[in-house]
Design a protein around this motif. Structure first.
Motif, PDB file in Angstrom:
ATOM      1  N   PHE A  52     -24.175   6.574  14.171  1.00 48.37           N
ATOM      2  CA  PHE A  52     -24.300   5.137  14.366  1.00 48.37           C
ATOM      3  C   PHE A  52     -25.560   4.726  15.104  1.00 48.37           C
ATOM      4  CE2 PHE A  52     -21.027   7.053  16.998  1.00 48.37           C
ATOM      5  CZ  PHE A  52     -21.522   6.892  18.289  1.00 48.37           C
ATOM      6  N   GLN A  59     -25.039   4.357   8.792  1.00 43.23           N
ATOM      7  CA  GLN A  59     -24.396   3.051   8.738  1.00 43.23           C
ATOM      8  C   GLN A  59     -25.363   2.022   9.290  1.00 43.23           C
ATOM      9  OE1 GLN A  59     -20.999   3.893  11.310  1.00 43.23           O
ATOM     10  NE2 GLN A  59     -21.879   2.545  12.864  1.00 43.23           N
ATOM     11  N   GLU A  60     -25.176   0.778   8.886  1.00 41.25           N
ATOM     12  CA  GLU A  60     -26.093  -0.280   9.310  1.00 41.25           C
ATOM     13  C   GLU A  60     -25.318  -1.581   9.473  1.00 41.25           C
ATOM     14  OE1 GLU A  60     -29.476  -1.571  10.733  1.00 41.25           O
ATOM     15  OE2 GLU A  60     -29.495   0.393   9.764  1.00 41.25           O
ATOM     16  N   VAL A  61     -25.490  -2.258  10.601  1.00 38.50           N
ATOM     17  CA  VAL A  61     -24.874  -3.563  10.837  1.00 38.50           C
ATOM     18  C   VAL A  61     -25.586  -4.583   9.957  1.00 38.50           C
ATOM     19  CG1 VAL A  61     -24.500  -5.405  12.521  1.00 38.50           C
ATOM     20  CG2 VAL A  61     -24.142  -3.017  13.177  1.00 38.50           C
ATOM     21  N   SER A  64     -23.735  -9.791  12.537  1.00 35.48           N
ATOM     22  CA  SER A  64     -23.309  -9.751  13.931  1.00 35.48           C
ATOM     23  C   SER A  64     -23.254 -11.181  14.452  1.00 35.48           C
ATOM     24  CB  SER A  64     -24.288  -8.907  14.758  1.00 35.48           C
ATOM     25  OG  SER A  64     -23.818  -8.793  16.081  1.00 35.48           O
ATOM     26  N   VAL A  73     -18.218  -8.374  13.476  1.00 31.33           N
ATOM     27  CA  VAL A  73     -19.354  -7.526  13.102  1.00 31.33           C
ATOM     28  C   VAL A  73     -18.996  -6.769  11.826  1.00 31.33           C
ATOM     29  CG1 VAL A  73     -20.701  -5.485  13.746  1.00 31.33           C
ATOM     30  CG2 VAL A  73     -20.300  -7.287  15.413  1.00 31.33           C
ATOM     31  N   ALA A  75     -20.486  -3.824   9.167  1.00 33.32           N
ATOM     32  CA  ALA A  75     -21.479  -2.771   8.925  1.00 33.32           C
ATOM     33  C   ALA A  75     -21.153  -2.072   7.618  1.00 33.32           C
ATOM     34  CB  ALA A  75     -21.471  -1.766  10.077  1.00 33.32           C
ATOM     35  N   ASN A  77     -21.494   1.492   5.399  1.00 36.51           N
ATOM     36  CA  ASN A  77     -21.587   2.906   5.737  1.00 36.51           C
ATOM     37  C   ASN A  77     -21.718   3.780   4.500  1.00 36.51           C
ATOM     38  OD1 ASN A  77     -18.544   1.926   6.414  1.00 36.51           O
ATOM     39  ND2 ASN A  77     -18.483   3.765   5.154  1.00 36.51           N
ATOM     40  N   MET A  98     -17.574  -0.131   4.015  1.00 34.47           N
ATOM     41  CA  MET A  98     -17.936  -0.964   5.158  1.00 34.47           C
ATOM     42  C   MET A  98     -16.874  -0.823   6.231  1.00 34.47           C
ATOM     43  SD  MET A  98     -16.957  -4.819   3.943  1.00 34.47           S
ATOM     44  CE  MET A  98     -17.791  -4.789   2.398  1.00 34.47           C
ATOM     45  N   TRP A 112     -11.405  -1.452  13.874  1.00 37.48           N
ATOM     46  CA  TRP A 112     -12.346  -1.582  12.760  1.00 37.48           C
ATOM     47  C   TRP A 112     -11.563  -1.436  11.462  1.00 37.48           C
ATOM     48  CZ3 TRP A 112     -17.342  -2.942  13.334  1.00 37.48           C
ATOM     49  CH2 TRP A 112     -17.897  -2.832  14.617  1.00 37.48           C
TER      50      TRP A 112
END
Length: 190
Positions: A52, A59-61, A64, A73, A75, A77, A98, A112
């Protein structure tokens, strides 16, 4: 007195009723039975590698909104799955999907929501997928397998996970041991 059209209607329906009673319906001998090899069972353990932070993150947000407790939020993945808790081991599958932070209050911790496709890259199930969804709200948990494709078509089952000690930096990555238990219906051989 009955007209000719009434007599014709009566005769048509009478003959139809007699014909239906005299001829048994043709039944498919496979109704309620497997037409192929039926269901097969899959039991496999893998290690999901989540990175992370850092240059090798998987993975990337993407959203937000700034709410308390990171609520909302989102993200995406592309987590890797290996036979061991070692990032240099061969990749067996990838978790492409995600995760969404779905808990508003810090008093409730975090949860999550995680929907993803587990895409197999190994030779035994290469290209086949398991459709997985559930939540991560602690070190241990369970996700549902709600479908599958390819050799794992029509899969159903569960994925139990346990967080294991990260191999390198706990501030940037972790491993989860995942135990997959599923039933699936392989496509019949043509």
């Amino acid at each position: 007195m009955a007209g000719a059209s009434h007599v014709v209607v009566f005769l048509v329906f009478s003959n139809l009723a007699i014909a239906m009673g005299a001829t048994p319906p043709i039944l498919n001998p496979y109704v309620g039975k497997c037409k192929s090899s039926c269901e097969e069972e899959l039991n496999i353990s893998l290690y999901l590698h989540q990175v992370f932070a850092g240059a090798a993150r998987n993975q990337e947000v993407i959203l937000s909104p700034g709410f308390p407790n990171s609520f909302g939020v989102i993200a995406v993945n592309d987590w890797t799955m290996h036979a061991t808790a070692n990032s240099t081991a061969s990749i067996i599958a990838r978790a492409k999907g995600m995760h969404i932070q779905a808990t508003q209050s810090q008093a409730n911790g975090f949860a999550w929501f995680v929907p993803f496709s587990m895409v197999f890259e190994d030779s035994s199930f290469g290209g086949s997928t398991l459709q997985v969804m559930g939540a991560i709200s602690g070190a241990n948990g369970e996700w549902a397998i709600v479908g599958g494709t390819g050799k794992l078509s029509m899969a159903r089952g569960t994925v139990n996970f346990t967080e294991v000690q990260p191999q390198s930096n706990p501030n940037s990555e972790n491993y989860r041991k995942i135990d997959i238990h599923a039933f699936y219906t392989p496509s019949p051989a043509v």
